[in-house]
Design an enzyme around this catalytic site. Structure first.
Site, PDB file in Angstrom:
ATOM      1  CG  HIS A  48      -1.991   0.983   1.241  1.00  0.00           C
ATOM      2  ND1 HIS A  48      -3.220   0.740   1.789  1.00  0.00           N
ATOM      3  CD2 HIS A  48      -2.056   2.246   0.762  1.00  0.00           C
ATOM      4  CE1 HIS A  48      -4.000   1.813   1.634  1.00  0.00           C
ATOM      5  NE2 HIS A  48      -3.299   2.738   1.030  1.00  0.00           N
ATOM      6  CG  HIS A  84      -7.855  -2.653   8.101  1.00  0.00           C
ATOM      7  ND1 HIS A  84      -7.502  -2.300   9.380  1.00  0.00           N
ATOM      8  CD2 HIS A  84      -7.237  -1.756   7.298  1.00  0.00           C
ATOM      9  CE1 HIS A  84      -6.726  -1.229   9.348  1.00  0.00           C
ATOM     10  NE2 HIS A  84      -6.534  -0.885   8.094  1.00  0.00           N
ATOM     11  CD  GLU A 109      -3.925  -2.550   0.505  1.00  0.00           C
ATOM     12  OE1 GLU A 109      -4.665  -3.507   0.247  1.00  0.00           O
ATOM     13  OE2 GLU A 109      -3.616  -2.215   1.658  1.00  0.00           O
TER      14      GLU A 109
HETATM   15  N1  PXP Z   1      -6.623  -3.701   3.266  1.00  0.00           N
HETATM   16  C1  PXP Z   1      -6.348  -2.376   3.189  1.00  0.00           C
HETATM   17  C2  PXP Z   1      -7.066  -1.554   2.176  1.00  0.00           C
HETATM   18  C3  PXP Z   1      -5.386  -1.789   4.037  1.00  0.00           C
HETATM   19  O1  PXP Z   1      -5.117  -0.481   3.960  1.00  0.00           O
HETATM   20  C4  PXP Z   1      -4.712  -2.617   4.962  1.00  0.00           C
HETATM   21  C5  PXP Z   1      -3.660  -2.018   5.849  1.00  0.00           C
HETATM   22  O2  PXP Z   1      -2.649  -1.443   5.072  1.00  0.00           O
HETATM   23  C6  PXP Z   1      -5.027  -3.981   5.001  1.00  0.00           C
HETATM   24  C7  PXP Z   1      -6.004  -4.498   4.145  1.00  0.00           C
HETATM   25  C8  PXP Z   1      -4.361  -4.939   5.947  1.00  0.00           C
HETATM   26  O3  PXP Z   1      -4.724  -4.601   7.264  1.00  0.00           O
HETATM   27  P1  PXP Z   1      -3.858  -5.144   8.487  1.00  0.00           P
HETATM   28  O4  PXP Z   1      -2.499  -4.484   8.373  1.00  0.00           O
HETATM   29  O5  PXP Z   1      -4.614  -4.701   9.694  1.00  0.00           O
HETATM   30  O6  PXP Z   1      -3.763  -6.615   8.360  1.00  0.00           O
END
Ligand code: PXP
Length: 250
Positions: free
Chosen positions: A43, A195, A74
């Site tokens: 990301h 997330h 992303e």
């Molecule tokens: N999906 C998105 C859009 C995110 O921004 C993130 C965190 O960068 C994640 C998934 C993954 O989340 P986590 O780091 O809490 O596993």
């Protein structure tokens, strides 16, 4: 079967805290791939506080060696982001409505309110052969809007699921995710999720049928630290006690 896509932003964050290339991100990606991971997520943010543009290029070049491993990029679909995606040519691009100052992604798209932007970006991804996914809150009634912009998948924002996991409200929240995923599947839209998923809450989440991919970063790295603590401390204690000790990691 759900694919695990490991988000390596936290590894980059650790590296950036010292100003030298350690830990080396591509080496981490290589280890993950050798362990059987079939997805890598990054990301990149405009301030490059975690993954940099150079990292995106380096990982994309490295992953070209592995046709069975998907690269997922992303982020907010600015022109700069779209140019980076076009150059890296990942398997998937997840569009996220995050502001550059945001600590982490904290909500899904208002698809109807951003229809023109999303339609344009989804089409541009299609034109370069990149699968599109939209970060999305668990609201079944709004899934039809995703069809109108042509996205291939949604990524369910799972913070609410994770924060209610194990509480009395757990079932009620779980059902929202279940209904949103079922609606998406019935409309031909694939479902990813991510997330705050972790080793405790993931199994139950995957009771929802047809979750194609989970992307996990923060907890996964914390769990690696926790589970790696014992052997590492044993080695340091052995060295400081003047005993023979062999490092397992370099
Ligand atoms: N999906 C998105 C859009 C995110 O921004 C993130 C965190 O960068 C994640 C998934 C993954 O989340 P986590 O780091 O809490 O596993």
């Amino acid at each position: 079967m759900t694919s695990l896509s490991v988000n390596v932003n936290k590894i980059a964050l650790l590296r950036n805290s010292r100003g030298r290339d350690f830990p080396k991100l591509v080496n981490f990606v290589e280890r993950l791939v050798n362990l059987g991971v079939k997805g890598i997520t990054v990301h990149p943010r405009p301030d490059e506080r975690h993954v940099t543009r150079q990292d995106v290029t380096d990982i994309s070049v490295f992953l070209k060696l592995y046709s069975d491993v998907e690269f997922n990029i992303e982020g907010y679909p600015s022109e700069e982001f779209m140019a980076l995606v076009s150059q890296a040519s990942p398997a998937q691009c997840t569009l996220v409505p995050d502001d550059p100052r945001q600590l982490t992604s904290d909500h899904g798209w208002d698809v109807a309110g951003n229809k023109k932007l999303l339609k344009d970006r989804v089409q541009r991804l299609k034109d370069i052969g990149v699968r599109s996914s939209l970060f999305f809150d668990p609201v079944p009634e709004r899934v039809a809007e995703v069809v109108s912009v042509g996205a291939d998948r949604i990524e369910l924002y799972t913070e609410e699921y994770a924060s209610h996991f194990g509480l009395e409200s757990d079932q009620r929240i779980f059902e929202k995710y279940e209904a949103t995923a079922a609606m998406a599947t019935s409309l031909g839209i694939g479902v990813n999720a991510g997330h705050d998923l972790d080793l405790h809450n993931l199994r139950r989440f995957l009771d929802i049928p047809d979750i194609l991919e989970v992307s996990i970063g923060h907890a996964l790295v914390v769990e690696c630290l926790l589970q790696g603590l014992e052997p590492v401390i044993e080695q340091y204690l052995a060295i400081t006690a003047g005993q023979e000790s062999e490092s397992h990691y370099y």
